[in-house]
Structure formats: C-alpha cells, structure tokens
Design a protein around this motif. Structure first.
Motif, short mmCIF file in Angstrom:
data_model
loop_
_atom_site.label_atom_id
_atom_site.label_comp_id
_atom_site.label_asym_id
_atom_site.label_seq_id
_atom_site.Cartn_x
_atom_site.Cartn_y
_atom_site.Cartn_z
N LEU A 296 33.60 16.70 60.90
CA LEU A 296 33.22 15.32 60.63
C LEU A 296 34.18 14.36 61.33
O LEU A 296 35.41 14.55 61.28
N PRO A 297 33.67 13.30 61.98
CA PRO A 297 34.56 12.30 62.59
C PRO A 297 35.47 11.63 61.56
O PRO A 297 36.62 11.34 61.84
N GLN A 298 34.91 11.41 60.38
CA GLN A 298 35.68 10.87 59.27
C GLN A 298 35.40 11.71 58.03
O GLN A 298 34.25 12.08 57.79
N PRO A 299 36.41 12.07 57.26
CA PRO A 299 36.16 12.85 56.04
C PRO A 299 35.18 12.14 55.12
O PRO A 299 35.13 10.92 55.06
N GLN A 300 34.38 12.93 54.42
CA GLN A 300 33.34 12.39 53.53
C GLN A 300 33.60 12.85 52.11
O GLN A 300 33.64 14.05 51.83
N GLN A 301 33.77 11.90 51.21
CA GLN A 301 33.97 12.20 49.80
C GLN A 301 32.61 12.47 49.16
O GLN A 301 31.66 11.70 49.36
N GLY A 302 32.47 13.56 48.43
CA GLY A 302 31.19 13.84 47.79
C GLY A 302 31.22 15.10 46.95
O GLY A 302 32.14 15.91 47.04
N GLU A 303 30.18 15.25 46.15
CA GLU A 303 30.02 16.42 45.28
C GLU A 303 28.85 17.29 45.72
O GLU A 303 28.83 18.48 45.45
N TYR A 304 27.85 16.67 46.41
CA TYR A 304 26.67 17.40 46.86
C TYR A 304 26.54 17.27 48.37
O TYR A 304 26.65 16.16 48.93
N PHE A 305 26.29 18.41 49.04
CA PHE A 305 26.09 18.42 50.48
C PHE A 305 24.91 19.33 50.82
O PHE A 305 24.71 20.36 50.16
N VAL A 306 24.15 18.95 51.84
CA VAL A 306 22.97 19.69 52.26
C VAL A 306 23.17 20.16 53.69
O VAL A 306 23.55 19.37 54.57
N LEU A 307 22.94 21.45 53.93
CA LEU A 307 22.85 21.96 55.30
C LEU A 307 21.36 22.09 55.61
O LEU A 307 20.69 23.00 55.12
N TRP A 308 20.84 21.18 56.39
CA TRP A 308 19.41 21.00 56.62
C TRP A 308 19.02 21.61 57.95
O TRP A 308 19.60 21.29 59.00
N ILE A 309 18.04 22.52 57.95
CA ILE A 309 17.53 23.14 59.17
C ILE A 309 16.35 22.30 59.66
O ILE A 309 15.30 22.25 59.03
N SER A 310 16.54 21.63 60.79
CA SER A 310 15.47 20.82 61.37
C SER A 310 14.71 21.54 62.47
O SER A 310 13.63 21.11 62.87
N GLN A 311 15.28 22.63 62.97
CA GLN A 311 14.59 23.43 64.00
C GLN A 311 14.96 24.89 63.82
O GLN A 311 16.13 25.24 63.73
N LEU A 312 13.92 25.74 63.74
CA LEU A 312 14.12 27.18 63.52
C LEU A 312 14.33 27.91 64.84
O LEU A 312 13.95 27.41 65.92
N THR A 313 14.89 29.10 64.75
CA THR A 313 15.00 29.96 65.92
C THR A 313 13.62 30.51 66.29
O THR A 313 12.89 30.98 65.42
N ASN A 314 13.29 30.45 67.56
CA ASN A 314 11.99 30.92 68.05
C ASN A 314 12.15 32.30 68.65
O ASN A 314 12.92 32.50 69.59
N SER A 315 11.43 33.27 68.10
CA SER A 315 11.47 34.64 68.61
C SER A 315 10.04 35.12 68.83
O SER A 315 9.34 35.47 67.88
N SER A 316 9.60 35.08 70.06
CA SER A 316 8.25 35.54 70.45
C SER A 316 7.16 34.82 69.65
O SER A 316 6.22 35.44 69.17
N GLY A 317 7.31 33.51 69.51
CA GLY A 317 6.30 32.73 68.81
C GLY A 317 6.38 32.78 67.30
O GLY A 317 5.54 32.20 66.63
#
Length: 533
Positions: A497-518
């Motif tokens: 992170l460019p600046q530290p973020q104070q928080g209790e909840y964080f999401v790792l969000w997948i916006s694009q999946l790995t493509n394997s033979s369609g």
C-alpha cells in the motif's frame, strides 16, 4: 438417427422399468397442461411421491422440456396437501441457477394450468437436459473411480450452493438425474418430496457415488431397474470396495460414511462431503499419475520423475569441498574489488593539495533552522513504511455480492498458515464480468490493524486481484474502497500500500480469472497480512 436411437432406448427403458401411468391416461402422444405439453417418452417414476418423469414438447415455444407429473386423486386430501408442498418447493427453486440443476420454467397446479380431469395434482416444468440417464450409464459396468468422484463433486457443488440458499434439491432418486453431454451430473427432474431435508440431499450424494462405483442403489425407494445395495448381517451397508475391489478405500469409505446416519466419522453436510470428495479425487489422481509413470515413491513419500539420486557419501563430501572452495574464492575476489574501489576514491598524498571549491555568496540559501528541518519519515529510507510481524485474521469467508460463494468450505485454507492448502473459485465458461462482477475473500481481524502489505502465495498466474477496504463483513461492493491491485504471477505476489490503511475488514477481490483453454478458474494458497509500524 440419434433421435431414433434415443426413442428406441426410451421404449426399452420403459418396458424394463415397468412404469405405467395410473389409469393409463398418460402415454406418449397425450397432452397435459391445457394441451400445451405433448408427452414424448417416460424416463422413470418416483413411487414415493407418485412423480412420473417425462420428456415432453412445449407446443407454444416449440422446445423440449422435462415434466415431473404428480399423479394422484384430487379428492385425497393428504395426497393433494403433499403435492402442494412439492410444488411450493419447486417454485422456490425457480430463481436458483446452477449448471448442476435444470432450471424450473413453470409450476402448474389444480386450477392453474391443469384440471382435475387430467388425473394430476401438479406439474413441474423444467428445461430439457440432453445426455444419458444413470440407468443407462451403469447398465454395463460401473464408472471409473476418479471419473465418478469428479462427477459427484460437481453435483455436490450444486447441493452446497442450494443449501446456502436454504433450498432442498430432492435428488435422492437416480432417475431424476442425467449425465449431460459434457460429462457432468445434473438434476433433470426437480421436485423434492414434501418432507425431504438437507440431510436427504447429502445422503443422496453418497448414494449416487455408491451407484457409480458399484451399479447398485443404496437408499430406499429406488427403481426396480437398479439392484439394491447389499447389507451385512449387522445391518451395515456393504462398502463399495467389497463389491468392486478396484474402488479406492477412500472413496469406498466416503460413500458409506455419507449414506449411513450412525457411528463416528459420518458426513452430514454438503460442505463436508464436497471437501472430502476433492481430497479423495486428488489422492486418486496422484495414484493414477504414479501408476502411469511407472515410478515408486521413496521411503519419505518423495516421487522422483527422473533417475533417483544415488546416496554416495564420498561423492557428497567431494561436492561439499568443491562448493566450499568456490565460496572462498568468490569472497576473496569481492574483497579485492572492494579494496580497489576504496583506493580509487580515497585521497592520495601524492595527488597534490586539496582543491577548495568556492561557495556562491549571493544566491546561497541559509542553512535551515531546527524548526525548518523536516521530521524523519517513518519506514525505510525510500519512504515505504516499515512492516511488522504478520497478523492472522480471525476469519476468512467467500465474498460474493452477486449470490452464493465459490467453494465456501475451503476459504479458511487461505489463513491456516499452509500454502499447500488452497481455495479455488468455481469454474466458469466466461470471464468476469460477463457472468458476474467477480468473487473474493473477505477477512476480518479481532482488532483494527494498520495494514501495510498483503502477500499472496500460490496464486494462479494471470489472475487480477484488488485489495479493498470494507466497513462490515457483508458490504455491497460499491461501498468498498480499492487500496491496490496486482496480477498474480509467480510463487508469491505482494500488494504494497502507498499509505498504510487502518481497518478491521479487508477484501481480496478477483476481477479477472485465469484463462485455461477457454475455462476460467483461479486459486490461491495463503494470504499474509503485514501491518505498518
């Protein structure tokens, strides 16, 4: 040609099963549902509910559909009540979508699409599933164990998602299921029994696995065309391995533990059987790989895909001595180069007097006072915040604002400290956001942390992720804030992170999946959260 062969198979199946509509009013060519649906072929009957399973033609939309016809006497109050309950459950499932369950198109009841003269208490209309039914699938021989495990695994995924939505699917009859053209099992004739429970769905998964492995049905009320599973003198179900020795012990035990209610080690939830199926399938895949390669594991379990190294002590001593000599030589060379660099920049007594460089008098800025000196920045000399020891989240769960999560039972693997245990998304046929916006993992901590960096171990290459801050455990995606992004590539990927973020909840969000033979799917092994000091 294919339609003619299928019709012949249907007629043969009907004769073999001995299904006959009550009163003889239902037969190929007759119509139901105010004349809209023309019956084509019967695929079975679930005697427990008086449910006749038919393929029919929708005369209005000109397409084939699957009909679950609830046959009974409208004057029988109890039968009518049970039919209404089944229809209500089917109607609730109309909004449920999963490739493992045929979509409910319509639900007809007395006075609403059907009349009492038709001899029906209700009709569930679903999309037609092309493929093969289970009677034909196991008629000649059981299914290969690994294939059976993978087929049931996908069906269990449908059950898991339905149970999260509070729905009972009612797949505890083999003729309600069909094998699709792409090799997956599908509930083709929905319509759960009035008193069916979530546990019945779980037992049905075990019974389907038992059927694929042995060709026998292990639950009451099965069709006459499939032999019943045998029981030992003590009443316990005979394991599949006792009937088919080639069945792996893990799969054999899994089927029995899922079906039987008593005893320790029983599997009672869809999440548990889904996890057990994946582990059993992976173990069988490793076994097949070893057998196919012709190599044997070492005493410690290591598998050598090339020539196994020779344990030669003398050779190891020589190798260690050679490495030591190389290290000493490298250190000596580096030391010599360092001395040359020092002597090059160091003043020499023979180089003459030092040169005084005059300082500008009119444009030079005065030295800063103590109040003007900027305070030291926290973190490294480059300006990045110093990081502390990793902090383990209190929990991790699948975050899916568009519906149910993907492999929810394995989300905890991402914070168990073992990168070898993974979480993976469902497999999709189209990339995000065509199907849905994305899917993610949300973690929460017992106390807020000042997050500086997240490390992702074992991620699928090409997966695009966003680190987001959230204010609650189930927030709308629009209320979360993007803190950083990354494309997974290599054993580990960092999001600093460019600046530290104070928080209790964080999401790792997948916006694009790995493509394997369609086919689109991603997985991760471990998430490590490092706070800023």
């Amino acid at each position: 040609m294919g339609e003619k062969r299928e019709r012949g198979v249907d007629e043969k199946r009907s004769e073999h099963v001995g299904v006959r509509a009550r009163g003889g009013s239902l037969a190929p060519g007759s119509v139901v549902g105010d004349g809209r649906y023309r019956l084509l072929a019967q695929f079975g009957i679930d005697e427990r509910a008086g449910a006749h399973l038919w393929r029919a033609r929708d005369g209005q939309l000109r397409r084939d559909v699957a009909l679950t016809l609830l046959v009974g006497d409208p004057a029988d109050a109890e039968s009518a009540r049970m039919a209404r309950r089944t229809l209500e459950r089917a109607a609730h499932a109309a909004k449920f979508t999963h490739e493992g369950v045929a979509r409910v198109l319509d639900v007809l009841s007395l006075g609403n699409g059907i009349t009492s003269s038709e001899g029906l208490l209700g009709v569930v209309v679903t999309e037609w599933t092309k493929g093969t039914d289970l009677i034909d699938l196991v008629a000649e021989h059981p299914v290969a164990p690994l294939t059976a495990a993978r087929m049931v695994q996908k069906l269990a995924g449908a059950v898991e998602r339905a149970h999260h939505a509070g729905l009972v699917l009612g797949l505890d009859h083999p003729q309600r299921l069909r094998l699709t053209t792409d090799g997956t099992l599908r509930l083709a004739f929905p319509g759960p029994l009035p008193d069916a429970t979530l546990r019945d769905d779980v037992k049905a998964i075990g019974a389907v696995l038992y059927l694929l492995l042995t060709g026998r049905w292990a639950l009451p009320g099965g069709p006459a065309a499939i032999p019943a599973a045998p029981h030992a003198p003590n009443g316990r179900l005979v394991p599949p391995r006792a009937l088919v020795p080639s069945v792996p012990a893990e799969l054999s035990s899994l089927a029995v533990r899922t079906i039987e209610d008593g005893g320790h080690g029983g599997i009672r939830t869809s999440a548990a059987i889904l996890q057990a199926l994946e582990l059993a399938a992976e173990a069988e895949e490793r076994t097949q790989l070893i057998n196919a390669s012709g190599v044997k594991p070492d005493d410690d379990g290591t598998i050598w895909t090339t020539k196994k190294p020779v344990k030669d002590k003398a050779r190891r001593r020589k190798l260690a001595l050679g490495v030591t000599v190389l290290v000493v030589a490298a250190v000596a060379i580096l030391a010599w180069l360092g001395m040359l660099a020092i002597s090059f920049f160091q003043d020499s007594p023979t180089a003459g007097p030092p040169i005084n460089v005059a300082q500008p008098t009119s444009t030079a800025a005065p030295p800063p006072t103590s109040s003007e000196v900027p305070p030291p920045t926290s973190g490294s000399p480059s300006g990045q915040a110093q990081l502390g020891a990793p902090v383990k989240p209190a929990s991790a769960s699948v975050y899916n604002p568009d519906g149910d999560g993907d492999n929810t039972s394995r989300a905890k693997n991402l914070i168990d400290g073992d990168p070898g245990t993974t979480w993976r998304t469902d497999q999709y046929r189209q990339q995000f956001p065509t199907i849905k916006q994305g899917v993610g993992i949300i973690v929460n901590f017992d106390n807020p942390i000042n997050l500086g960096k997240v490390t992702i171990d074992g991620g699928s290459a090409g997966t695009v992720v966003e680190l987001r801050a959230a204010d609650s455990k189930e927030p709308p995606l629009s209320s979360t804030r993007v803190l950083g992004t990354a494309t997974l590539n290599g054993p580990t990927t960092d999001i600093t992170l460019p600046q530290p973020q104070q928080g209790e909840y964080f999401v790792l969000w997948i916006s694009q999946l790995t493509n394997s033979s369609g086919k689109y799917q991603s997985q991760m092994g471990e998430l490590t959260f490092l706070p800023a000091q």
